[in-house]
Motif scaffolding. Structure first.
Motif, short mmCIF file in Angstrom:
data_model
loop_
_atom_site.label_atom_id
_atom_site.label_comp_id
_atom_site.label_asym_id
_atom_site.label_seq_id
_atom_site.Cartn_x
_atom_site.Cartn_y
_atom_site.Cartn_z
N GLY A 1 -1.41 13.36 1.59
CA GLY A 1 -1.20 13.27 0.25
C GLY A 1 -0.14 12.39 -0.58
O GLY A 1 -0.06 12.21 -1.51
N GLY A 2 0.55 11.68 0.42
CA GLY A 2 1.57 10.62 -0.03
C GLY A 2 0.87 9.43 -0.90
O GLY A 2 -0.29 9.19 -0.74
N MET A 3 1.80 8.80 -1.82
CA MET A 3 1.30 7.63 -2.60
C MET A 3 1.65 6.30 -1.79
O MET A 3 1.13 5.33 -2.15
CB MET A 3 2.18 7.68 -3.91
N GLY A 4 2.29 6.36 -0.67
CA GLY A 4 2.49 5.09 0.36
C GLY A 4 3.25 4.06 -0.64
O GLY A 4 2.79 2.96 -0.28
N ARG A 5 4.17 4.33 -1.48
CA ARG A 5 4.92 3.28 -2.27
C ARG A 5 5.67 2.30 -1.40
O ARG A 5 5.76 1.15 -1.71
CB ARG A 5 5.95 4.09 -3.26
N ARG A 6 5.91 2.68 -0.32
CA ARG A 6 6.82 1.67 0.55
C ARG A 6 5.76 0.71 0.98
O ARG A 6 6.27 -0.49 1.78
CB ARG A 6 7.51 2.20 1.61
N PHE A 7 4.40 0.62 0.82
CA PHE A 7 3.46 -0.23 1.20
C PHE A 7 2.95 -0.93 0.08
O PHE A 7 1.77 -1.74 0.22
CB PHE A 7 2.37 0.42 2.06
N TRP A 8 3.44 -0.72 -0.87
CA TRP A 8 3.08 -1.68 -2.33
C TRP A 8 3.51 -3.20 -2.22
O TRP A 8 4.21 -3.30 -1.35
CB TRP A 8 4.15 -0.98 -3.63
N PRO A 9 2.35 -3.88 -2.46
CA PRO A 9 1.29 -3.62 -3.56
C PRO A 9 0.11 -3.30 -2.56
O PRO A 9 -1.04 -3.10 -3.51
CB PRO A 9 1.11 -4.92 -4.06
N TYR A 10 -0.14 -3.45 -1.40
CA TYR A 10 -1.19 -3.10 -0.91
C TYR A 10 -1.68 -1.58 -1.02
O TYR A 10 -2.90 -1.39 -1.32
CB TYR A 10 -1.42 -3.39 0.53
N SER A 11 -0.90 -0.78 -0.86
CA SER A 11 -0.93 0.63 -1.23
C SER A 11 -0.69 1.04 -2.56
O SER A 11 0.53 0.77 -2.86
CB SER A 11 -0.10 1.59 -0.19
N LYS B 1 -1.05 3.71 -6.41
CA LYS B 1 -1.22 5.06 -6.60
C LYS B 1 -2.53 5.49 -6.59
O LYS B 1 -2.63 6.89 -6.17
CB LYS B 1 -0.71 5.21 -7.84
N GLN B 2 -3.36 5.22 -7.01
CA GLN B 2 -4.87 5.50 -6.87
C GLN B 2 -5.68 5.46 -5.68
O GLN B 2 -6.48 6.11 -5.14
CB GLN B 2 -5.87 5.02 -8.14
N LEU B 3 -5.13 4.39 -4.50
CA LEU B 3 -5.69 4.38 -3.37
C LEU B 3 -4.60 3.79 -2.22
O LEU B 3 -4.39 2.89 -2.06
CB LEU B 3 -6.59 2.99 -3.39
N PRO B 4 -3.82 5.16 -1.88
CA PRO B 4 -2.74 4.98 -1.09
C PRO B 4 -3.25 4.64 0.35
O PRO B 4 -4.34 4.78 0.73
CB PRO B 4 -1.95 6.20 -1.21
N LYS B 5 -2.16 4.46 1.28
CA LYS B 5 -2.33 3.63 2.51
C LYS B 5 -3.24 4.47 3.45
O LYS B 5 -3.90 3.96 4.09
CB LYS B 5 -1.07 3.48 3.20
N GLN B 6 -3.42 5.85 3.35
CA GLN B 6 -4.03 6.86 4.25
C GLN B 6 -5.61 6.44 4.15
O GLN B 6 -6.13 6.63 4.65
CB GLN B 6 -3.71 7.91 4.07
N PHE B 7 -5.83 6.05 2.92
CA PHE B 7 -7.37 5.54 2.63
C PHE B 7 -7.66 3.99 2.88
O PHE B 7 -8.80 3.70 2.34
CB PHE B 7 -7.59 6.01 1.29
N LEU B 8 -6.86 3.49 3.61
CA LEU B 8 -6.98 1.82 3.62
C LEU B 8 -7.12 1.67 4.94
O LEU B 8 -6.69 2.29 6.00
CB LEU B 8 -5.98 1.05 3.04
N ASP B 9 -8.02 0.58 5.16
CA ASP B 9 -8.08 -0.23 6.60
C ASP B 9 -7.06 -1.04 6.86
O ASP B 9 -7.24 -2.43 6.45
CB ASP B 9 -9.44 -0.52 6.92
N PHE B 10 -5.84 -0.87 7.50
CA PHE B 10 -4.84 -1.84 7.66
C PHE B 10 -5.35 -2.73 8.80
O PHE B 10 -4.78 -3.87 8.71
CB PHE B 10 -3.53 -1.10 7.92
N PHE B 11 -5.76 -2.33 9.73
CA PHE B 11 -5.88 -3.14 10.93
C PHE B 11 -7.23 -3.81 11.04
O PHE B 11 -7.55 -4.54 12.31
CB PHE B 11 -5.55 -2.33 12.37
N GLY B 12 -7.83 -3.65 10.00
CA GLY B 12 -9.41 -4.69 10.20
C GLY B 12 -10.51 -3.81 11.26
O GLY B 12 -11.15 -4.65 11.66
N THR B 13 -10.23 -2.55 11.33
CA THR B 13 -11.11 -2.03 12.45
C THR B 13 -12.28 -1.40 11.76
O THR B 13 -13.45 -1.01 12.48
CB THR B 13 -10.41 -0.81 13.08
N GLY B 14 -12.43 -1.47 10.51
CA GLY B 14 -13.43 -0.86 9.66
C GLY B 14 -13.40 0.58 9.47
O GLY B 14 -14.27 1.35 8.81
N GLU B 15 -12.21 1.11 9.96
CA GLU B 15 -11.81 2.54 9.60
C GLU B 15 -10.56 2.62 8.86
O GLU B 15 -9.66 2.06 9.18
CB GLU B 15 -11.79 3.39 10.93
#
Length: 347
Positions: free
Chosen positions: A12-22, A24-38
């Motif tokens: 449920g977090g906003m992931g502000r410490r990963f701004w600007p990649y993370s 408010k509307q799409l925080p880090k838990q919903f992103l593919d950081f490592f290029g794995t496709g997941e």
């Protein structure tokens, strides 16, 4: 798989410490950081379903992210998505999620996992968690997974263990220490008495609900219902509200290749590096005399840099950030200043 074993994934977090990649509307838990496709959330779910029945895995998230969760994990039932109508940190959300699971199965033993962690040894992780679930199901202890530290990390919390009260891999907690200065972190690592606080918890549902009733009495009536009132709850973490107060908290000593992907610096530490100790994440780059940097750019962009050491270069959507990578408080200040001056369009 044990029918009484459950999992709560915190997403449920906003992931502000990963701004600007993370954002408010799409925080880090919903992103593919490592290029794995997941995404991080999908990876966490798949990791957990190897030891917990998929129908026993619940996702606790902010109400705005419900559709994101459903899109990323379409196979789960809607009742497995536990929504927070207002953000009040981990204690209220876990109190409500535990209440929901207790209504479903009063014999449940639960593992709580964040959605933004890197686990290198999946098999060892699963065997450790299953051992913890077995211990917590009969011992009525609150278990905090502790990771043997590999370096004097100042960005993690530490747990001091009491070797005099030990049951196999489980030791009673002596004290919790939040993000120490480097000189203290070095002492902790050398002492062999301290473990990193992983933020992974294991407990029987009765044990944790008893702890909430003992330590957060005023909150329980607001959450133990079908329509929880998160707005009436304090903004407080499970660490401060329960784990640092309860007298039945134990650490399970583990070592399965763990990293908390909570900051750019922690992502840097966990990522593969080139010969000059640069971390380049799915980005096109030409670097000249550059060392110890982390770079994350859109696939259609090229970054050319010279003479940088210890910098973060990250671009996402309408924001480009270039700053020293080590000071996470500075990034928090950037986000606050941007929000105050330009509104939410860049946050």
């Amino acid at each position: 798989m044990n029918e009484n074993y459950y999992c709560i994934i915190m997403a449920g977090g906003m992931g502000r410490r990963f701004w600007p990649y993370s954002r408010k509307q799409l925080p880090k838990q919903f992103l593919d950081f490592f290029g794995t496709g997941e995404t991080l959330l999908r990876t966490t779910f798949d990791r957990c379903k190897g030891m917990i029945k998929p129908e026993n895995i619940y996702i606790s998230t902010f109400i705005d992210y419900k559709d994101l969760v459903k899109n990323i994990i379409p196979e789960i039932d809607e009742k497995q998505i536990i929504l927070e109508e207002e953000r009040r940190n981990t204690a209220p959300s876990l109190a409500y999620a535990s209440h929901v699971i207790q209504k479903t199965n009063p014999d449940a033993t639960i593992v709580v996992v964040p959605s933004d962690q890197l686990i290198l040894n999946i098999d060892k992780f699963r065997s450790s968690i299953l051992k913890g679930l077995d211990f917590a199901s009969t011992s009525r202890k609150l278990i905090n997974i502790g990771i043997k530290p590999t370096r004097p990390e100042t960005g993690y919390g530490y747990i001091q263990i009491d070797e005099d009260e030990r049951e196999g891999d489980f030791c009673k907690v002596k004290t919790f220490i939040e993000k120490p200065a480097l000189e203290f972190a070095e002492v902790f690592v050398n002492s062999n008495e301290f473990y990193w606080n992983s933020g992974i918890f294991i407990w029987h549902v009765v044990t944790i609900m008893n702890a909430f009733h003992e330590n957060m009495t005023e909150v329980c009536p607001k959450l133990e219902c079908d329509a929880p009132d998160f707005s009436a709850c304090p903004n407080i973490s499970i660490d401060y509200s329960i784990m640092e107060k309860a007298d039945n908290v134990y650490v399970q000593l583990c070592d399965f290749g763990w990293a908390d992907i909570g900051t750019w610096q922690s992502l840097y530490e966990a990522s593969p590096k080139d010969i000059n100790k640069n971390v380049i994440l799915n980005s096109n780059s030409l670097l000249y005399e550059c060392n110890e940097n982390i770079i994350l750019m859109p696939k259609n962009k090229l970054v050319v840099a010279e003479g940088l050491k210890g910098y973060l270069i990250a671009e996402h959507d309408n924001v480009l950030l270039i700053c020293k990578k080590d000071d996470q408080n500075t990034i928090r200040r950037f986000v606050n200043d941007v929000e105050m001056k330009f509104g939410e369009d860049f946050v």
